[in-house]
Design a protein around this motif. Structure first.
Motif, PDB file in Angstrom:
ATOM      1  N   VAL B 791       0.827  -1.216   0.000  1.00 39.06           N
ATOM      2  CA  VAL B 791       0.000   0.000   0.000  1.00 39.06           C
ATOM      3  C   VAL B 791       0.861   1.266   0.000  1.00 39.06           C
ATOM      4  CG1 VAL B 791      -2.047  -1.019   1.069  1.00 39.06           C
ATOM      5  CG2 VAL B 791      -0.214  -0.136   2.527  1.00 39.06           C
ATOM      6  N   GLY B 792       2.086   1.098  -0.440  1.00 38.92           N
ATOM      7  CA  GLY B 792       2.921   2.273  -0.658  1.00 38.92           C
ATOM      8  C   GLY B 792       3.599   2.824   0.579  1.00 38.92           C
ATOM      9  N   ARG B 793       3.559   2.103   1.693  1.00 34.96           N
ATOM     10  CA  ARG B 793       4.299   2.549   2.875  1.00 34.96           C
ATOM     11  C   ARG B 793       5.554   1.698   3.002  1.00 34.96           C
ATOM     12  NH1 ARG B 793       0.743   5.176   6.825  1.00 34.96           N
ATOM     13  NH2 ARG B 793      -1.415   4.841   6.252  1.00 34.96           N
ATOM     14  N   SER B 794       6.504   2.195   3.740  1.00 36.23           N
ATOM     15  CA  SER B 794       7.682   1.364   3.928  1.00 36.23           C
ATOM     16  C   SER B 794       8.023   1.288   5.408  1.00 36.23           C
ATOM     17  CB  SER B 794       8.872   1.938   3.155  1.00 36.23           C
ATOM     18  OG  SER B 794       9.238   3.162   3.734  1.00 36.23           O
ATOM     19  N   VAL B 795       8.494   0.148   5.812  1.00 33.76           N
ATOM     20  CA  VAL B 795       8.913  -0.044   7.197  1.00 33.76           C
ATOM     21  C   VAL B 795      10.295  -0.660   7.154  1.00 33.76           C
ATOM     22  CG1 VAL B 795       8.361  -1.110   9.399  1.00 33.76           C
ATOM     23  CG2 VAL B 795       6.530  -0.579   7.805  1.00 33.76           C
ATOM     24  N   GLU B 796      11.247   0.032   7.718  1.00 35.65           N
ATOM     25  CA  GLU B 796      12.600  -0.523   7.746  1.00 35.65           C
ATOM     26  C   GLU B 796      13.013  -0.724   9.182  1.00 35.65           C
ATOM     27  OE1 GLU B 796      15.126   2.053   5.529  1.00 35.65           O
ATOM     28  OE2 GLU B 796      13.747   1.974   3.827  1.00 35.65           O
ATOM     29  N   LEU B 797      13.609  -1.863   9.404  1.00 35.50           N
ATOM     30  CA  LEU B 797      13.997  -2.236  10.758  1.00 35.50           C
ATOM     31  C   LEU B 797      14.936  -1.206  11.374  1.00 35.50           C
ATOM     32  CD1 LEU B 797      13.573  -4.433  12.809  1.00 35.50           C
ATOM     33  CD2 LEU B 797      15.506  -5.666  11.822  1.00 35.50           C
ATOM     34  N   SER B 798      15.880  -0.757  10.560  1.00 34.47           N
ATOM     35  CA  SER B 798      16.888   0.165  11.096  1.00 34.47           C
ATOM     36  C   SER B 798      16.244   1.472  11.555  1.00 34.47           C
ATOM     37  CB  SER B 798      17.942   0.461  10.032  1.00 34.47           C
ATOM     38  OG  SER B 798      17.286   0.996   8.903  1.00 34.47           O
ATOM     39  N   ALA B 799      15.119   1.796  10.986  1.00 33.32           N
ATOM     40  CA  ALA B 799      14.459   3.033  11.386  1.00 33.32           C
ATOM     41  C   ALA B 799      13.437   2.776  12.490  1.00 33.32           C
ATOM     42  CB  ALA B 799      13.765   3.653  10.185  1.00 33.32           C
ATOM     43  N   ALA B 800      12.886   1.554  12.511  1.00 36.02           N
ATOM     44  CA  ALA B 800      11.843   1.266  13.497  1.00 36.02           C
ATOM     45  C   ALA B 800      12.423   1.131  14.904  1.00 36.02           C
ATOM     46  CB  ALA B 800      11.092  -0.006  13.122  1.00 36.02           C
ATOM     47  N   LEU B 801      13.598   0.517  15.018  1.00 35.02           N
ATOM     48  CA  LEU B 801      14.157   0.298  16.354  1.00 35.02           C
ATOM     49  C   LEU B 801      14.360   1.601  17.125  1.00 35.02           C
ATOM     50  CD1 LEU B 801      16.734  -2.596  15.740  1.00 35.02           C
ATOM     51  CD2 LEU B 801      14.448  -2.734  16.738  1.00 35.02           C
ATOM     52  N   PRO B 802      14.897   2.638  16.504  1.00 42.28           N
ATOM     53  CA  PRO B 802      15.099   3.879  17.269  1.00 42.28           C
ATOM     54  C   PRO B 802      13.789   4.545  17.705  1.00 42.28           C
ATOM     55  CG  PRO B 802      16.480   3.848  15.319  1.00 42.28           C
ATOM     56  CD  PRO B 802      15.519   2.701  15.186  1.00 42.28           C
ATOM     57  N   SER B 803      12.649   4.064  17.213  1.00 43.33           N
ATOM     58  CA  SER B 803      11.391   4.681  17.638  1.00 43.33           C
ATOM     59  C   SER B 803      10.913   4.138  18.981  1.00 43.33           C
ATOM     60  CB  SER B 803      10.311   4.449  16.581  1.00 43.33           C
ATOM     61  OG  SER B 803       9.977   3.080  16.544  1.00 43.33           O
ATOM     62  N   THR B 804      11.649   3.183  19.544  1.00 39.83           N
ATOM     63  CA  THR B 804      11.234   2.649  20.851  1.00 39.83           C
ATOM     64  C   THR B 804      11.778   3.537  21.976  1.00 39.83           C
ATOM     65  OG1 THR B 804      13.217   1.299  20.962  1.00 39.83           O
ATOM     66  CG2 THR B 804      11.247   0.264  20.030  1.00 39.83           C
ATOM     67  N   LEU B 805      11.111   3.433  23.118  1.00 40.85           N
ATOM     68  CA  LEU B 805      11.604   4.155  24.293  1.00 40.85           C
ATOM     69  C   LEU B 805      12.969   3.589  24.702  1.00 40.85           C
ATOM     70  CD1 LEU B 805      11.186   6.162  26.654  1.00 40.85           C
ATOM     71  CD2 LEU B 805       9.965   4.336  27.860  1.00 40.85           C
ATOM     72  N   ALA B 806      13.116   2.277  24.494  1.00 46.08           N
ATOM     73  CA  ALA B 806      14.373   1.629  24.863  1.00 46.08           C
ATOM     74  C   ALA B 806      15.555   2.347  24.218  1.00 46.08           C
ATOM     75  CB  ALA B 806      14.338   0.166  24.439  1.00 46.08           C
ATOM     76  N   TRP B 807      15.381   2.733  22.987  1.00 46.26           N
ATOM     77  CA  TRP B 807      16.496   3.385  22.278  1.00 46.26           C
ATOM     78  C   TRP B 807      16.847   4.746  22.883  1.00 46.26           C
ATOM     79  CZ3 TRP B 807      17.023  -1.086  20.430  1.00 46.26           C
ATOM     80  CH2 TRP B 807      18.010  -1.381  19.496  1.00 46.26           C
ATOM     81  N   GLN B 808      15.903   5.347  23.599  1.00 48.48           N
ATOM     82  CA  GLN B 808      16.195   6.606  24.303  1.00 48.48           C
ATOM     83  C   GLN B 808      16.995   6.327  25.567  1.00 48.48           C
ATOM     84  OE1 GLN B 808      14.464   9.731  23.390  1.00 48.48           O
ATOM     85  NE2 GLN B 808      14.000   8.541  21.557  1.00 48.48           N
ATOM     86  N   GLN B 809      16.836   5.118  26.079  1.00 51.91           N
ATOM     87  CA  GLN B 809      17.336   4.880  27.434  1.00 51.91           C
ATOM     88  C   GLN B 809      18.554   3.954  27.497  1.00 51.91           C
ATOM     89  OE1 GLN B 809      13.609   3.531  29.177  1.00 51.91           O
ATOM     90  NE2 GLN B 809      13.202   5.578  29.985  1.00 51.91           N
ATOM     91  N   LEU B 810      18.812   3.216  26.408  1.00 51.57           N
ATOM     92  CA  LEU B 810      19.933   2.268  26.441  1.00 51.57           C
ATOM     93  C   LEU B 810      21.253   2.957  26.124  1.00 51.57           C
ATOM     94  CD1 LEU B 810      18.285  -0.659  24.455  1.00 51.57           C
ATOM     95  CD2 LEU B 810      19.046  -0.777  26.845  1.00 51.57           C
ATOM     96  N   ASP B 811      22.334   2.416  26.685  1.00 48.86           N
ATOM     97  CA  ASP B 811      23.640   2.935  26.277  1.00 48.86           C
ATOM     98  C   ASP B 811      23.995   2.334  24.911  1.00 48.86           C
ATOM     99  OD1 ASP B 811      25.201   0.415  26.564  1.00 48.86           O
ATOM    100  OD2 ASP B 811      24.530   0.615  28.644  1.00 48.86           O
ATOM    101  N   ASP B 812      24.968   2.919  24.264  1.00 50.52           N
ATOM    102  CA  ASP B 812      25.270   2.536  22.883  1.00 50.52           C
ATOM    103  C   ASP B 812      25.650   1.064  22.751  1.00 50.52           C
ATOM    104  OD1 ASP B 812      24.637   4.989  22.036  1.00 50.52           O
ATOM    105  OD2 ASP B 812      26.700   5.739  21.883  1.00 50.52           O
ATOM    106  N   ASP B 813      26.408   0.557  23.740  1.00 48.74           N
ATOM    107  CA  ASP B 813      26.856  -0.843  23.646  1.00 48.74           C
ATOM    108  C   ASP B 813      25.672  -1.799  23.677  1.00 48.74           C
ATOM    109  OD1 ASP B 813      29.364   0.023  23.511  1.00 48.74           O
ATOM    110  OD2 ASP B 813      29.910  -0.423  25.609  1.00 48.74           O
ATOM    111  N   THR B 814      24.764  -1.526  24.620  1.00 51.30           N
ATOM    112  CA  THR B 814      23.623  -2.440  24.748  1.00 51.30           C
ATOM    113  C   THR B 814      22.716  -2.314  23.529  1.00 51.30           C
ATOM    114  OG1 THR B 814      23.768  -1.846  27.080  1.00 51.30           O
ATOM    115  CG2 THR B 814      21.935  -3.272  26.444  1.00 51.30           C
ATOM    116  N   LYS B 815      22.569  -1.082  23.049  1.00 48.62           N
ATOM    117  CA  LYS B 815      21.777  -0.905  21.825  1.00 48.62           C
ATOM    118  C   LYS B 815      22.334  -1.769  20.715  1.00 48.62           C
ATOM    119  CE  LYS B 815      20.830   3.825  22.066  1.00 48.62           C
ATOM    120  NZ  LYS B 815      20.920   5.161  21.537  1.00 48.62           N
ATOM    121  N   GLU B 816      23.657  -1.771  20.629  1.00 51.46           N
ATOM    122  CA  GLU B 816      24.302  -2.533  19.570  1.00 51.46           C
ATOM    123  C   GLU B 816      24.004  -4.027  19.722  1.00 51.46           C
ATOM    124  OE1 GLU B 816      25.459  -1.496  16.873  1.00 51.46           O
ATOM    125  OE2 GLU B 816      25.948  -3.542  16.234  1.00 51.46           O
ATOM    126  N   ARG B 817      23.947  -4.495  20.972  1.00 51.48           N
ATOM    127  CA  ARG B 817      23.646  -5.920  21.194  1.00 51.48           C
ATOM    128  C   ARG B 817      22.215  -6.234  20.745  1.00 51.48           C
ATOM    129  NH1 ARG B 817      24.774  -6.809  27.307  1.00 51.48           N
ATOM    130  NH2 ARG B 817      24.157  -8.973  26.867  1.00 51.48           N
TER     131      ARG B 817
END
Lengths: 278, 1164
Positions: B791-817
């Motif tokens: 239906v003409g929308r796109s969802v990319e994992l690399s963009a969806a993950l940063p939309s979580t609250l977790a991504w605001q709160q995790l340190d870079d190393d854990t985010k990477e894991r």
């Protein structure tokens, strides 16, 4: 009829106590003629005060026998006067506290507003509006001096028909005035802010509670009691300066004792005068 | 915290007047009065009252702005209101004086920015007030009018005005007058007119009425008539005059943006409860900033953090209605629990009806969007249902709804379910970043508001509002038990060789009250002992001690803690309803029993006890305690019984409720006093989370009902000055953290990483933890991406993950894991079957379970092909599932791991599990058997009736209503898809089986009734059976049948309770006519009615046939005679009109075909 006729008839005697001044109006029970005149005149004043002119005029016509009252006129008068004097068509309480209180307030009102003043005049006097559910009546007089400064006197107005000494009622009035003053002044402050556009007067009203509490020079207090002639007391206001020690300078404490016939009977005379011919 | 007792505020308000208490002294005196009230010993020193009047005078002094600056006057209003509020308790005062106190308190609260408290004052005056006789006292009548007006309850005001105005009319008639303006009643008539006109303005927004009200009140103040004194009437007039301006400024007419239609605004002013003025945090939120109100569709992200009792419900209704009126789609309202969903649905529904809009009935969590009727404008749902809709039809979801409201948004931080909420918000936020969709988060417990805002509104283009404003004051107390160890114990001899005697110590209750956060704490002890602490003593005279700690060992003959509480509970219960929070169900029951023993039979709760006896049996402990006016409340009891308990607390019949946090978390049920009993360990005892404390404490003090509430913490520990802090969690305590950042998540991640090294199937094996939730989320993103591409929308994992609250709160190393884990999932996804992988993304199980379900689907589809039975029949379908062992397979999935253990003959340590026939039980459940019947039938080995019921209740809720219903539904859905794709439509399975399992019925009519909001399963099944008996097969036919029966027959046929009647009237309601909405639009609506006298035409009034019944036939009456009857289909809406108190004009017209009622609203 001169405006101050009632005051002249009652002929108040000015007295001075220690730290206060007071007036005494005496009408002995035996002086039926004066009693009758006073009752008649007071009835006139009450009707004038409580009714619009066309109703008072009609009442006068009926009273002097110019014509008979219509049933409608009679009912109309009852509508106007009932809050103060009760309804003559209903069973009368033997001890008509409402009317006794109302007459006491009217006496105070008539005597105060026609009292000759030196160096000041009344800027506003809050007239009678006896609340039967209240343990007493209050009155407020605002004076403007010749120099333009404003002062006020807060009154507690009582009637004494009990058997005990009138000074007991006066003592109660002192006490009540002391405890209720802020209540009265606070409520009046809210009302007064809308009574006038005059800045100075509004500002004066705005500070009533502070003036009272700070014992300002502009503040004074009074107690008025209506009772029977037989209950007269040499000076029942001696307790005033004790209750209000800060006001005992410069005529800021006042008393008014109206000892008129048999007071309860006198009130009935006033009522009879009001309803005469109706 | 407690505004009036804030020393700084007292100082500012009072100044330094001579002859009055200093601000410190006044604070102390007020605190002492509060303590006196707590002990039910009201006292009011004269100097406090004097200070109150002084402050009222200062605050009223409009013309002295230099002497009394605005902030001092505001403080003076607040403190004076508090003083007069307390003064109202002075029972020795005359009614006249108490009316003055009451009115002064109301004005003070309104001017001080606490309008709900002003309303509560009238509630307290109400029992004292008799209808005023104006000939007796003009002042008293004026005060009654003023105080009633400030309640802002138009029905009550109309009744008082009618009473007073009828006396005016009599006087006018007697005196042959045109009016009473120049009589001593003049000021009173001015006040009455002013009240009437102000009410008209507030209801209709008619500004001419506002101007006329001002004029009438001005005349009353001036009192240019005989009785010019009448100070109280004029005082009332003066305040109403100035308040009119405040009301206007806070009314929906002024505050809501001009783009919001009059019809929407009027919905608030006439609905129940009527909203005449908005409260400060509401005004702050919706007022325009930079020319734009948060209500405008252009404000797309809103984060709102306000405490309970601050009008959050109304805020959500404002957003809902304004959004609907903007035409930008429907509203999706997400709440954490089904019980809260029911409550929100009910409240919203009655409001929306006035705007000809509706709320979708309750849907199963797995129902698709087309199942929720398309014409509904709002759906109230749980996060699980939203997650289902995102998984199955995200495009449809976004197409249908333009506003997503997340109530209790702090639930993001609450463990496993929190991650569901987080991912819902994250995905919606991300998918709608470039659309017109709006997201609103609301909570009373967001410690990290800034971070949450940055999550959903990183560029701060939306609106965020925070307020600690609350109507009722809240006062805190701590209750401990206390033993004076200096007092020698009583030594008793007992028959025991090893412990021949016991020391009995008296235990006293100790209450520490803190009427102010900064003031001193008042320490009180009970005058009599409330229990005993018993210690065994050996033959040598040594007292028993714990060998490890050395502490004395409390012997079992000591008074249990719960038996030492009833005295305290009853003391606070005298002031209003009490909610006691305990941590386990068993504890709620123990304390309720102890309370009931002390209280004796209560006639007010007889009906409730009968309901409980009918549902749970006469011997059930709940029935017993309800007879004494006490209830306990936990999730193991039937919903309709819980609803009835909540209603009884709201309407004042029930004063004591002992509950688990399921009540404070799930239902908005404010009370006067909340007592939190801190757990001391034991079975399932968990300390309350800070958010749960906020929710529980927030229930103390009912806005508009009372001006203060108490929160009491009961601690089984030595008093500690820090105890009070436990009732006021800090922002740090309330920080909302993503489920992916806590220890549990990180250890699950480490485990997964280990597993990944040894298994290629790690993504499928992992289940029942945060990692599997994350995998499921990633899988969803990948499958949704595939779906949305079409239906003409796109969802990319690399963009969806940063939309979580977790991504605001995790340190870079854990985010990477976590990112590495997501990549691993993507790899597995890519390798999976393209059809199946999308299907696995559509169910909110672990991916492994989805794969298992898919294989069960294969088996089931094969079995269906072989079956000779009609599988659209639920019973045949269930038989097939049984034959395939599907139920057992579903109950063995990891998703069922968290469920309570099944049945046991006894609770506690002596648990002895008993086996039951699950399928047999499911069949009885679906056949409509009553729960107590099933309990007797299947759990006869369980001796205690309450434990029997409790286990069954839990089982039904967790296994049937949630777990099985959901998975069976998904399974049947997938199986049918498969069968349909193979052209085997006639072999498809009963599509409603999941619904039948969830609701406990086997009849589609019963199911429809339950989904339409009928709360009683018994009633739904009885009505369905009755409808089938009449040959009705569709919902519409049943609805018509119900309408023709009418409420009187319902009562006979179905033994309807009040709740049942209300529910059936709602079912029978004609949704097409939109009666109330059209009336409010000014239309004259005509409806056919049944006439008893067919020749009658003319004006009628609408009355209840039975005045005692809240619901029942509505009759059309003229001159005291019943002329006709309102048809059942319109009774719900006309009942609502009567309940609201809308003035109407109803006329019977006579078309040739029969009676017709023409009804229109008359001018208020």
């Amino acid at each position: 009829v001169p405006e101050d006729l009632l005051r002249k008839l009652l002929g108040p005697q000015s007295r001075t106590g220690s730290g206060y001044k007071w007036e005494l109006c005496l009408v002995p029970g035996a002086d039926a003629k004066t009693l009758s005149k006073v009752a008649s005149l007071l009835a006139e004043r009450i009707v004038e005060h409580l009714c619009p002119e066309y109703v008072a005029d009609g009442w006068r016509d009926v009273r002097i026998g110019r014509r008979a009252a219509t049933a409608q006129e009679r009912q109309r008068l009852i509508v106007f006067l009932e809050p103060q004097l009760g309804n003559p068509d209903e069973v009368q309480d033997e001890h008509d506290e409402r009317a006794q209180g109302a007459v006491s307030e009217f006496l105070w009102y008539e005597l105060l507003r026609h009292r000759p003043e030196s160096g000041r005049k009344i800027a506003r006097i809050e007239g009678p509006g006896f609340a039967v559910t209240d343990p007493g009546g209050d009155g407020l007089v605002v004076y403007e001096s010749d120099s333009g400064s404003l002062t006020f006197r807060l009154w507690e107005i009582k009637k004494h028909t009990a058997k005990g000494d009138v000074s007991v009622t006066v003592g109660g009035a002192h006490r009540q005035l002391n405890t209720r003053a802020l209540s009265y002044l606070a409520r009046y402050t809210a009302v007064s802010q809308q009574l006038t556009e005059e800045t100075e007067l509004r500002q004066f009203y705005a500070t009533l509670v502070d003036k009272w509490q700070e014992e300002d020079d502009a503040v004074g207090a009074g107690v008025a009691v209506a009772t029977s002639w037989a209950m007269k007391h040499g000076d029942c206001f001696t307790g005033l300066p004790n209750r209000f020690p800060h006001l005992n300078q410069g005529d800021r404490l006042e008393g008014l004792l109206n000892a008129i016939g048999d007071y309860a009977g006198f009130v009935e005379m006033v009522k009879a005068e009001v309803w005469r011919g109706l | 915290m407690e505004r009036a007792l804030d020393p700084e505020r007292l100082r500012r308000a009072l100044g330094t007047p001579t002859g009055l208490p200093s601000s410190e002294e006044l604070g102390q005196l007020l605190a002492e009065i509060e303590v006196g009230l707590f002990l039910r010993r009201p006292q009011l020193p004269e100097e406090v009252l004097a200070a109150g009047w002084y402050l009222h005078g200062v605050a009223s002094a409009d013309a002295a702005s230099e002497l009394y600056p605005l902030d001092r006057r505001r403080a003076a209003w607040q403190v004076s209101a508090h003083v007069f509020d307390l003064a109202l308790e002075s029972e020795h005062e005359t009614l006249h004086e108490r009316l003055r106190y009451g009115f002064a308190a109301q004005v003070g609260y309104l001017k001080g920015g606490l309008p709900p408290n002003a309303m509560s004052i009238h509630r307290r005056l109400e029992p004292l007030i008799t209808p005023p006789d104006i000939r007796q006292s003009i002042d008293v009548a004026g005060l009654v009018l003023g105080a009633t007006f400030l309640r802002l309850d138009w029905q009550k005001l109309r009744a008082t005005l009618e009473h007073v105005e009828s006396q005016f009319d009599e006087l006018i008639r007697r005196g042959g007058l045109d009016d009473l303006s120049d009589t001593p009643y003049g000021p009173l008539t001015g006040v009455a007119q002013g009240c009437n006109l102000l009410m008209r303005y507030l209801i209709s927004g008619d500004r001419q009425a506002l101007t006329a009200a001002d004029e009438a009140l001005r005349r009353a103040v001036d009192a240019d008539v005989g009785g010019e004194q009448y100070l109280d009437v004029r005082w009332v007039a003066a305040h109403l005059r100035t308040l009119a301006a405040d009301f206007s400024a806070a009314s929906v007419w002024e505050v809501l943006p001009p783009t919001v239609s009059r019809a929407v605004k009027r919905t608030f002013t006439v609905g129940q409860p009527g909203v005449s003025m908005l409260w400060p945090p509401q005004i702050e939120l919706v007022s325009a900033q930079d020319g734009v109100s948060a209500l405008e569709p252009s404000v797309q992200r809103i984060v709102l953090s306000v405490p309970t009792s601050s009008g959050k419900t109304l805020i959500s209704q404002l957003f809902t209605l304004c959004h609907l009126s903007s035409g930008e789609g429907g509203v999706c309202y997400v709440v954490p629990t089904r019980s809260l969903a029911r409550e929100v649905r009910r409240d919203l529904s009655s409001r929306l009806r006035l705007y000809s809009r509706s709320v979708a009935p309750e849907q199963s969590e797995w129902a698709d969007l087309t199942q929720s009727a398309g014409s509904e404008h709002v759906e109230v749902l749980t996060p699980e249902r939203l997650a289902h809709l995102i998984r199955t039809d995200v495009d449809g979801l976004l197409h249908r709804f333009g506003l997503f409201i997340f109530d209790e948004a702090h639930s993001v931080g609450e463990g496993d379910r929190g991650f569901t909420v987080e991912t819902c918000i994250a995905l919606l936020h991300w998918l709608t970043r470039d659309t017109k969709h709006r997201i609103m988060l609301m909570s009373a417990a967001l410690g990290n508001k800034g971070e949450i805002r940055s999550w959903v509104d990183p560029e701060h283009l939306g609106r965020s509002a925070t307020s600690d404003w609350r109507g009722p004051r809240r006062l805190h107390a701590i209750y401990n038990t206390h033993i004076d160890w200096n007092q020698p114990p009583l030594r008793e001899s007992v028959r025991s060789k090893s412990w021949p005697s016991r020391d009995v110590h008296e235990v006293r209750g100790r209450v520490r009250l803190r009427p102010t956060r900064t003031g001193k704490v008042v320490d009180l002890a009970t005058t009599k002992p409330i229990g005993n602490f018993v210690v065994r003593v050996d033959a040598q005279g040594q007292r028993e001690t714990d060998p490890v700690t050395g502490h004395l060992v409390k012997h079992s003959s000591s008074t249990p803690n719960y038996k030492m509480l009833p005295g305290l509970v009853q003391l606070v219960g005298e002031a209003g309803p009490v909610l006691i929070i305990r941590s386990t169900r068993k504890q709620t029951q123990e304390l309720a029993k102890a309370l009931a023993n002390d209280l004796g039979v209560n006639s007010a709760t007889v009906g409730l006890a009968e309901l409980s006896a009918g549902r749970l049996g006469p011997d059930h402990p709940l029935t017993g305690v309800l007879r004494c006016g006490v209830a306990y409340h936990h999730a193991g009891l039937p919903t309709d019984v819980l609803d009835a308990i909540e209603d009884a607390v709201r309407d004042g019949r029930l004063r004591y409720v002992v509950a688990t946090t399921s009540l404070t978390d799930g239902v908005n049920l404010p009370v006067r006093t909340v007592i939190i009993i801190e757990p001391t360990g034991g079975e399932w005892a968990q300390p309350l989370t800070p958010a749960q404390v906020i929710n529980a404490v927030g229930r103390a003090g009912r806005a508009c009902l009372e001006s203060e509430g108490w929160a009491i913490l009961v601690r089984q520990a030595a008093p500690n000055p820090q105890d009070f802090a436990r009732l006021s969690p800090s922002a740090a305590d309330l920080e909302v953290r993503s489920a992916l950042v806590d220890e549990e998540a990180l250890s699950a991640l480490a485990e997964f990483e280990d597993l990944q090294r040894i298994s290629h199937d790690a993504v499928f094996i992992t289940a029942g933890n945060r990692v599997s939730d994350f995998i499921s989320f990633v899988w969803l993103v990948l499958s949704a991406g595939e779906e949305l591409q079409s239906v003409g929308r796109s969802v990319e994992l690399s963009a969806a993950l940063p939309s979580t609250l977790a991504w605001q709160q995790l340190d870079d190393d854990t985010k990477e894991r976590w990112r590495r884990l997501a990549s691993a999932v993507a790899t597995v996804y890519e390798a999976a079957d393209p059809v199946r992988r999308k299907r696995w993304g559509r169910i909110a199980t672990s991916v492994g379970s989805a794969r298992q379900l898919d294989s069960v689907t294969d088996e089931l589809a094969a079995a269906a092909r072989q079956s000779t039975n009609d599988l659209s029949d639920p019973w045949h379908c269930l038989t097939l599932l049984d034959e395939q062992d599907v139920i057992a397979k579903l109950l063995a999935l990891p998703e069922a791991r968290g469920l309570r253990n099944p049945f046991s003959a006894r609770g506690g340590a002596s648990r002895r599990e008993i086996a039951i026939d699950h399928i047999g039980l499911l069949r009885r459940w679906m056949s409509g058997a009553e729960i107590n019947e099933m309990a007797d039938e299947f759990l006869a080995d369980v001796a205690a009736p309450d434990f029997r019921y409790e286990q069954l209740g839990d089982y039904l809720t967790e296994r049937f209503e949630n777990h099985l219903a959901w998975l069976v539904s998904a399974l049947i859905d997938w199986t049918n898809e498969r069968l349909e794709s193979q052209g085997l439509v006639e072999r498809t399975l009963c599509p409603d089986l999941g619904g039948f399992i969830r609701y406990g019925t086997s009849d589609s009519l019963g199911l429809a009734l339950l989904q339409q909001g009928v709360r009683s399963r018994r009633l739904a099944n009885a009505v369905a059976v009755n409808a089938r008996g009449r040959g009705e097969t569709t919902f519409e036919e049943m609805q018509t049948g119900l309408r023709s029966l009418g409420p009187a027959r319902w009562a006979e046929l179905f033994q309807t309770s009040l709740t049942d009647l209300r529910d059936l009237l709602e079912v029978a309601r004609d949704r097409e006519v939109l009666l109330l909405g059209r009336l409010l639009e000014g239309e004259t609506v005509k409806i056919p009615v049944t006439m008893f006298d067919s020749s009658f035409s003319g004006t009628v009034s609408i009355n209840r046939h039975d005045q005692e019944a809240l619901f029942g036939s509505l009759r059309l009456t003229a001159a005291g005679q019943d002329m006709g009857e309102v048809p059942t289909r319109h009774q719900a809406e006309l009942s609502a009109m009567l309940e609201i108190g809308l003035p109407y004009l109803a006329t019977i017209e006579q078309p040739p075909s029969g009676g017709e009622l023409a009804i229109a609203l008359s001018d208020s």
